[in-house]
Design an enzyme around this catalytic site. Structure first.
Site, PDB file in Angstrom:
ATOM      1  N   GLN A 199       7.894 -18.379 -15.478  1.00  0.00           N
ATOM      2  CA  GLN A 199       9.114 -17.778 -16.031  1.00  0.00           C
ATOM      3  C   GLN A 199       9.940 -18.857 -16.730  1.00  0.00           C
ATOM      4  OE1 GLN A 199      10.913 -14.991 -12.800  1.00  0.00           O
ATOM      5  NE2 GLN A 199       9.465 -16.320 -11.769  1.00  0.00           N
ATOM      6  N   HIS A 212       8.432 -15.800 -20.239  1.00  0.00           N
ATOM      7  CA  HIS A 212       9.762 -15.710 -20.864  1.00  0.00           C
ATOM      8  C   HIS A 212       9.890 -16.593 -22.107  1.00  0.00           C
ATOM      9  CE1 HIS A 212      11.723 -14.237 -16.824  1.00  0.00           C
ATOM     10  NE2 HIS A 212      11.080 -13.279 -17.454  1.00  0.00           N
ATOM     11  N   CYS A 225      12.390 -16.517 -36.185  1.00  0.00           N
ATOM     12  CA  CYS A 225      13.282 -15.828 -37.110  1.00  0.00           C
ATOM     13  C   CYS A 225      13.270 -14.336 -36.768  1.00  0.00           C
ATOM     14  CB  CYS A 225      12.830 -16.038 -38.552  1.00  0.00           C
ATOM     15  SG  CYS A 225      13.782 -14.996 -39.692  1.00  0.00           S
ATOM     16  N   CYS A 277      16.976 -19.062 -40.854  1.00  0.00           N
ATOM     17  CA  CYS A 277      15.590 -19.318 -41.254  1.00  0.00           C
ATOM     18  C   CYS A 277      15.541 -20.012 -42.621  1.00  0.00           C
ATOM     19  CB  CYS A 277      14.845 -17.982 -41.313  1.00  0.00           C
ATOM     20  SG  CYS A 277      13.139 -18.116 -41.850  1.00  0.00           S
ATOM     21  N   CYS A 327      13.626 -17.334 -45.086  1.00  0.00           N
ATOM     22  CA  CYS A 327      14.158 -16.030 -45.515  1.00  0.00           C
ATOM     23  C   CYS A 327      15.659 -15.862 -45.265  1.00  0.00           C
ATOM     24  CB  CYS A 327      13.377 -14.890 -44.854  1.00  0.00           C
ATOM     25  SG  CYS A 327      13.921 -14.540 -43.179  1.00  0.00           S
ATOM     26  N   ASN A 386       9.289 -22.617  -1.294  1.00  0.00           N
ATOM     27  CA  ASN A 386      10.696 -22.528  -1.691  1.00  0.00           C
ATOM     28  C   ASN A 386      11.524 -23.159  -0.561  1.00  0.00           C
ATOM     29  OD1 ASN A 386      13.398 -21.441  -2.415  1.00  0.00           O
ATOM     30  ND2 ASN A 386      12.248 -20.064  -3.749  1.00  0.00           N
ATOM     31  N   GLU A 440      14.380 -22.187   0.268  1.00  0.00           N
ATOM     32  CA  GLU A 440      15.124 -21.079   0.881  1.00  0.00           C
ATOM     33  C   GLU A 440      14.215 -19.862   1.017  1.00  0.00           C
ATOM     34  OE1 GLU A 440      18.351 -21.485   1.481  1.00  0.00           O
ATOM     35  OE2 GLU A 440      18.595 -23.379   0.375  1.00  0.00           O
TER      36      GLU A 440
HETATM   37  P1  OAD Z   1      16.343 -18.663 -10.003  1.00  0.00           P
HETATM   38  O1  OAD Z   1      17.396 -19.635 -10.433  1.00  0.00           O
HETATM   39  O2  OAD Z   1      16.723 -17.236  -9.834  1.00  0.00           O
HETATM   40  O3  OAD Z   1      15.728 -19.151  -8.610  1.00  0.00           O
HETATM   41  C1  OAD Z   1      15.363 -20.480  -8.395  1.00  0.00           C
HETATM   42  C2  OAD Z   1      14.642 -20.573  -7.070  1.00  0.00           C
HETATM   43  O4  OAD Z   1      14.192 -21.920  -6.919  1.00  0.00           O
HETATM   44  C3  OAD Z   1      15.520 -20.257  -5.860  1.00  0.00           C
HETATM   45  O5  OAD Z   1      14.823 -19.360  -5.006  1.00  0.00           O
HETATM   46  C4  OAD Z   1      15.700 -21.635  -5.166  1.00  0.00           C
HETATM   47  O6  OAD Z   1      15.789 -21.508  -3.758  1.00  0.00           O
HETATM   48  C5  OAD Z   1      14.422 -22.318  -5.586  1.00  0.00           C
HETATM   49  N1  OAD Z   1      14.500 -23.795  -5.596  1.00  0.00           N
HETATM   50  C6  OAD Z   1      15.562 -24.606  -5.775  1.00  0.00           C
HETATM   51  N2  OAD Z   1      15.198 -25.905  -5.738  1.00  0.00           N
HETATM   52  C7  OAD Z   1      13.852 -25.916  -5.550  1.00  0.00           C
HETATM   53  C8  OAD Z   1      12.865 -26.944  -5.418  1.00  0.00           C
HETATM   54  N3  OAD Z   1      13.179 -28.240  -5.496  1.00  0.00           N
HETATM   55  N4  OAD Z   1      11.575 -26.582  -5.219  1.00  0.00           N
HETATM   56  C9  OAD Z   1      11.230 -25.257  -5.145  1.00  0.00           C
HETATM   57  N5  OAD Z   1      12.107 -24.247  -5.261  1.00  0.00           N
HETATM   58  C10 OAD Z   1      13.399 -24.581  -5.455  1.00  0.00           C
HETATM   59  O7  OAD Z   1      15.135 -18.866 -11.016  1.00  0.00           O
HETATM   60  P2  OAD Z   1      13.945 -17.869 -11.413  1.00  0.00           P
HETATM   61  O8  OAD Z   1      13.473 -17.098 -10.247  1.00  0.00           O
HETATM   62  O9  OAD Z   1      12.976 -18.653 -12.205  1.00  0.00           O
HETATM   63  O10 OAD Z   1      15.231 -15.307 -17.103  1.00  0.00           O
HETATM   64  O11 OAD Z   1      14.719 -16.896 -12.404  1.00  0.00           O
HETATM   65  C11 OAD Z   1      14.002 -15.912 -13.051  1.00  0.00           C
HETATM   66  C12 OAD Z   1      14.609 -15.649 -14.389  1.00  0.00           C
HETATM   67  O12 OAD Z   1      16.010 -15.424 -14.267  1.00  0.00           O
HETATM   68  C13 OAD Z   1      14.551 -16.807 -15.365  1.00  0.00           C
HETATM   69  O13 OAD Z   1      13.305 -16.934 -15.989  1.00  0.00           O
HETATM   70  C14 OAD Z   1      15.630 -16.460 -16.332  1.00  0.00           C
HETATM   71  C15 OAD Z   1      16.692 -16.126 -15.327  1.00  0.00           C
HETATM   72  O14 OAD Z   1      17.754 -15.375 -15.754  1.00  0.00           O
HETATM   73  C16 OAD Z   1      15.547 -15.205 -18.372  1.00  0.00           C
HETATM   74  O15 OAD Z   1      16.130 -16.091 -18.969  1.00  0.00           O
HETATM   75  C17 OAD Z   1      15.116 -13.922 -18.981  1.00  0.00           C
END
Ligand code: OAD
Length: 257
Positions: free
Chosen positions: A108, A126, A134, A155, A158, A221, A223
């Site tokens: 992601q 993502h 563009c 762009c 265009c 993770n 957490e």
């Molecule tokens: P989040 O910011 O929602 O979650 C990050 C996760 O990483 C949390 O569960 C933390 O506990 C964990 N974390 C923190 N430090 C860590 C470490 N050192 N090692 C392992 N884990 C750790 O991020 P995503 O789940 O990636 O979307 O978020 C998903 C999507 O939400 C992103 O791709 C983005 C965002 O809005 C878009 O931009 C469309």
């Protein structure tokens, strides 16, 4: 404490054995894996969404209404990503692929750090902030080719509005990435979930889809997340940059027999 460490070690060894005996293991990664590369996550303490309102800066209709405002945020993100380098977590996943124990990564993240670490099969769910697209002619540009001195950028061919080639809220997942990810999820016997809160759809549903197809789920993770109690078979609690190198070492040892 000693017993806790022993239990952690046993869980890690069990996860390694599962991975080594599976026909196909894949990984699903999120922002947590890049925290040790100095890219802040979105949610939780110190997360980007504490400082910015995602509805205002990272949603497609807000972007179209006020591109300069969204771009001010996106430019900051781009600067952070440009400076970032793969950390031991990314490098360990590359090592696992090299050993033949990891078929692909669905990420992601938009930072390109898995590819930089050496992984060959990376599905960008993502998009990637290192490219601009563009919105008129769909031409793609490497981000370093476009000046961000005046925002928003347009762009060169265009004159259409340029956007980082990332999925903003309200935008669909790129069709090819979605198809490829679904195929990987159908085929995998083990799914490693690393550093994602599991809150953003449709990526958040991939682990339960894998589990329904019979996959064994290993979550890493610091957490507990919504996925820990619902889909994880093994939960390795800790930072990806600490746990993945140990897991990769276990796998090297298994490989050497
Ligand atoms: P989040 O910011 O929602 O979650 C990050 C996760 O990483 C949390 O569960 C933390 O506990 C964990 N974390 C923190 N430090 C860590 C470490 N050192 N090692 C392992 N884990 C750790 O991020 P995503 O789940 O990636 O979307 O978020 C998903 C999507 O939400 C992103 O791709 C983005 C965002 O809005 C878009 O931009 C469309």
């Amino acid at each position: 404490m000693f017993w806790l460490n022993k239990e952690e070690e046993q869980n890690r060894k069990d996860a390694a054995k599962r991975i080594a005996s599976a026909k196909k293991t894949i990984a699903l990664t999120g922002a947590g894996i890049s925290v040790a590369s100095n890219i802040m996550p979105f949610r939780g303490k110190g997360g980007l969404w504490e400082k910015y309102d995602p509805e205002e800066v990272a949603e497609i209709n807000s972007f179209l209404k006020n591109p300069a405002k969204s771009w001010a945020f996106l430019k900051e993100m781009q600067k952070v990503v440009e400076k970032a380098r793969p950390n031991p977590a990314h490098i360990s996943l590359a090592k696992m692929e090299e050993l033949g124990y990891l078929a692909s990564i669905i990420t992601q993240n938009v930072d390109g750090l898995h590819q930089e670490a050496g992984n060959k099969v990376v599905i960008e769910f993502h998009g990637n902030t290192r490219r601009l697209v563009c919105l008129e002619c769909r031409k793609l540009y490497p981000s370093e080719d476009i000046s961000l001195d005046a925002l928003p950028p347009y762009c060169p061919s265009c004159g259409g509005l340029l956007k980082p080639d990332v999925v903003l809220f309200g935008e669909p997942i790129p069709g090819a990435a979605l198809m490829q990810a679904r195929l990987e999820v159908q085929q995998c016997e083990v799914m490693l979930i690393v550093g994602t809160s599991g809150l953003v759809e449709p990526a958040a549903s991939l682990p339960s889809a894998a589990k329904r197809n019979g996959a064994f789920i290993v979550e890493i993770n610091p957490e507990r997340t919504v996925l820990t109690a619902t889909v994880a078979n093994i939960f390795l609690q800790g930072r990806a940059e600490e746990i993945l190198p140990l897991l990769a070492d276990e796998l090297s040892a298994i490989k050497e027999g």
